[in-house]
Structure formats: structure tokens, C-alpha cells
Design a protein around this motif. Structure first.
Motif, short mmCIF file in Angstrom:
data_model
loop_
_atom_site.label_atom_id
_atom_site.label_comp_id
_atom_site.label_asym_id
_atom_site.label_seq_id
_atom_site.Cartn_x
_atom_site.Cartn_y
_atom_site.Cartn_z
N VAL A 127 9.79 -10.26 21.49
CA VAL A 127 10.08 -11.20 20.41
C VAL A 127 8.95 -11.13 19.39
O VAL A 127 7.79 -11.38 19.74
N THR A 128 9.28 -10.78 18.17
CA THR A 128 8.26 -10.73 17.12
C THR A 128 8.93 -11.04 15.79
O THR A 128 10.16 -11.07 15.69
N ASP A 129 8.15 -11.28 14.78
CA ASP A 129 8.64 -11.62 13.44
C ASP A 129 8.00 -10.63 12.48
O ASP A 129 6.84 -10.76 12.13
N ARG A 130 8.77 -9.63 12.05
CA ARG A 130 8.22 -8.51 11.28
C ARG A 130 8.31 -8.73 9.76
O ARG A 130 7.96 -7.83 9.00
N ARG A 131 8.76 -9.90 9.33
CA ARG A 131 9.00 -10.07 7.89
C ARG A 131 7.75 -9.86 7.05
O ARG A 131 7.79 -9.21 6.00
N GLU A 132 6.61 -10.39 7.51
CA GLU A 132 5.38 -10.21 6.74
C GLU A 132 4.95 -8.76 6.72
O GLU A 132 4.51 -8.23 5.69
N VAL A 133 5.09 -8.08 7.86
CA VAL A 133 4.71 -6.67 7.94
C VAL A 133 5.56 -5.84 6.99
O VAL A 133 5.06 -4.96 6.26
N VAL A 134 6.86 -6.10 6.96
CA VAL A 134 7.77 -5.34 6.10
C VAL A 134 7.44 -5.56 4.63
O VAL A 134 7.34 -4.60 3.84
N ILE A 135 7.27 -6.82 4.24
CA ILE A 135 7.00 -7.11 2.83
C ILE A 135 5.63 -6.60 2.42
O ILE A 135 5.46 -6.03 1.33
N SER A 136 4.62 -6.76 3.28
CA SER A 136 3.28 -6.27 2.95
C SER A 136 3.29 -4.75 2.76
O SER A 136 2.54 -4.22 1.93
N GLY A 137 4.13 -4.06 3.54
CA GLY A 137 4.21 -2.61 3.44
C GLY A 137 4.65 -2.14 2.07
O GLY A 137 4.27 -1.04 1.64
N ARG A 138 5.43 -2.96 1.38
CA ARG A 138 5.87 -2.57 0.03
C ARG A 138 4.72 -2.55 -0.97
O ARG A 138 4.76 -1.82 -1.96
N TYR A 139 3.70 -3.35 -0.71
CA TYR A 139 2.58 -3.48 -1.64
C TYR A 139 1.37 -2.64 -1.23
O TYR A 139 0.43 -2.49 -2.03
N GLU A 140 1.39 -2.13 -0.02
CA GLU A 140 0.20 -1.43 0.49
C GLU A 140 -0.22 -0.24 -0.36
O GLU A 140 -1.41 -0.08 -0.67
N PRO A 141 0.71 0.65 -0.78
CA PRO A 141 0.27 1.79 -1.61
C PRO A 141 -0.40 1.35 -2.91
O PRO A 141 -1.42 1.92 -3.31
N ALA A 142 0.17 0.34 -3.56
CA ALA A 142 -0.41 -0.12 -4.83
C ALA A 142 -1.77 -0.77 -4.62
O ALA A 142 -2.69 -0.58 -5.44
N LEU A 143 -1.92 -1.52 -3.52
CA LEU A 143 -3.21 -2.15 -3.24
C LEU A 143 -4.28 -1.09 -2.95
O LEU A 143 -5.43 -1.22 -3.38
N LYS A 144 -3.90 -0.04 -2.23
CA LYS A 144 -4.86 1.03 -1.93
C LYS A 144 -5.27 1.78 -3.19
O LYS A 144 -6.40 2.26 -3.30
N ALA A 145 -4.35 1.89 -4.13
CA ALA A 145 -4.65 2.63 -5.36
C ALA A 145 -5.47 1.82 -6.35
O ALA A 145 -6.18 2.38 -7.19
#
Length: 258
Positions: A127-145
Motif C-alpha cells: 500500500v503506497t500513495d504515488r501521487r506526489e512521486v508522479v507529479i514531482s517527476g514531471r518537474y524534475e528535469p526542469a528543476l535539474k536544468a
């Protein structure tokens, strides 16, 4: 149980506590600069929320209702001294397991994980809640750049945070008790053992792939939570991954005699 801070000399912002028939894990979350919004800090929020919730669990009530009450209680405790509604004030992921006869009720809000082993029933229930992980993943490339500290970096981070505790976004314990209604909840019959893990500990499976969930439960039974966290620390160092607070509660002998 085992709980280890991300590095020596830094306060551990996780909380874990148990009763004879219940366990609570809270993974506190803070954002750089959040100190100005709350004089107590993330660790205080996590431990206060966890302790309050643990004290409510003996009541035979819905877990989401109990979490909502705990959020309200903690928010009221520092509403007059801290900016509790500020987007960067302390928040937390929560995992709860409570036995009731021959079943286990569970709740997960945020990126904590509960693994429930039903013995002869095959693979464990995860049982886990992946919503934050999924949404954060959309922004990760831009944050790294982007350059940390730049206006662009702050703009992207602000956009990511705008999804928190919003419909279609992700949900955590903070100042709004309504977030508890967004938790992942359910009941599993006949549990034999279970584990509650903060996201700093569950990465042994979901990030590093050093075990699958059945293998993790076997390792916890044989070697205990501290050994699992030790392996996580080794993997973090080997792969140059920033460490995180890591906490595990391993609950055994849960099955009730017929």
C-alpha cells in the motif's frame, strides 16, 4: 523498529510509535526557508502528529477520521505562533496499521509504504500513495536544468508546490484535516506480519531495486529493520544519492488463532 537520520548531527524528522495492536509512522517534510513559517520545525510537527494519532487509535473509529482529528489538534496547537497555512510550513506523510480481530485496517497518506504479508495467500499487499512521486517527476528535469536559487528555479518549485493538497494533485498531512479523506485506506483479512516504511527506507525496493517486496519481508524477519537501513545507506553512498531519514516498523505475529 529502527529510525536513522539522513546524516550524523542532523535531527531525524521521522516518527514511529506502536501500541500492542497498532503502529504509526510519520515522515516529516520541510522546504528550505520553512523555518521562518514555524518556530517548532518539521521534527516537532512529525512527532506531535504521530503521538497525537497514536493516542487516538484505541478508539474504534475510521482511521481517516482519527487522522483528521490529529491534524486539527496539531494545527490548533501552533496556529497562534506559526504561519500554519503557508505553503512551505511543515507537512508529513503518514502510515497507520491497526489490528481489529482477524483483520488489519490501513491508511497511507503521502509517499510512505505499508507492506502486509498474508503468509499462505501469496505476494504481500503493498500500500503506497504515488501521487506526489508522479507529479514531482514531471518537474524534475526542469528543476535539474535550472540554477538553484534562481528566479526560474523558484518559479518551477512554486508550480510544483501548487499541486499539494489540491484536487488532481497530491495530498499530505499539513494544516487541512480534509486531506485525511484523500488517504489510501482499506482492510486486509488474516495478516501474518507487516512493515511500515518511510520513503527513505522503501527505496531499497522502489529506487535501488536491491530486493522485491517479498524478499524485503523475508530480510526483515531474518535480520531486522536496522540491517535493511544499513543496506540503504550503502546504496546511497555507492550511487551518490543524497541520503534521507529512514524508518521501519516491522510488526510480527499478527495472525489471531481461529
Amino acid at each position: 523498529m529502527a529510525s536513522v537520520g539522513k546524516r550524523a548531527g542532523r535531527i531525524n524528522e521521522d516518527f514511529v510509535g506502536v501500541l500492542p495492536e497498532a503502529a504509526v509512522l510519520v515522515d516529516g517534510a520541510g522546504i528550505p526557508g520553512g523555518e521562518v513559517t514555524c518556530r517548532h520545525g518539521v521534527a516537532w510537527y512529525a512527532s506531535h502528529l504521530g503521538g497525537t494519532l497514536l493516542g487516538l487509535l484505541p478508539q474504534d473509529r475510521d482511521l481517516a477520521d482519527l487522522l483528521a482529528e490529529a491534524i486539527t489538534h496539531v494545527t490548533d496547537d501552533h496556529r497562534d505562533t506559526c504561519a500554519v497555512t503557508d505553503p512551505i510550513s511543515p507537512s508529513a506523510a503518514v502510515a497507520v496499521l491497526r489490528l481489529s480481530g482477524d483483520r488489519a485496517d490501513y491508511l497511507v497518506l503521502g509517499d510512505a509504504t505499508i507492506v502486509i504479508d498474508r503468509s499462505e495467500e501469496g505476494a504481500p499487499v503493498v500500500v503506497t500513495d504515488r501521487r506526489e512521486v508522479v507529479i514531482s517527476g514531471r518537474y524534475e528535469p526542469a528543476l535539474k536544468a535550472a540554477d538553484p536559487g534562481s528566479d526560474e528555479y523558484r518559479r518551477i518549485l512554486g508550480e510544483l508546490r501548487s499541486h499539494r493538497n489540491r484536487p488532481g494533485g497530491f495530498w499530505v498531512a499539513k494544516d487541512d484535516p480534509g486531506a485525511a479523506r484523500e488517504a489510501v485506506t482499506g482492510t486486509v483479512p488474516g495478516p501474518a506480519s507487516a512493515a511500515l516504511l518511510s520513503n527513505g527506507a522503501s527505496r531499497i525496493v522502489d529506487r535501488f531495486g536491491l530486493a522485491d517486496w517479498p524478499e524485503l519481508m523475508t530480510e526483515l524477519a531474518r535480520k531486522g529493520p536496522a540491517e535493511v537501513i544499513r543496506r540503504v545507506r550503502e546504496a546511497e553512498e555507492r550511487q551518490a544519492v543524497p541520503p534521507d531519514d529512514a524508518t521501519i516498523a516491522h510488526c510480527t505475529s499478527l495472525a489471531r488463532p481461529a
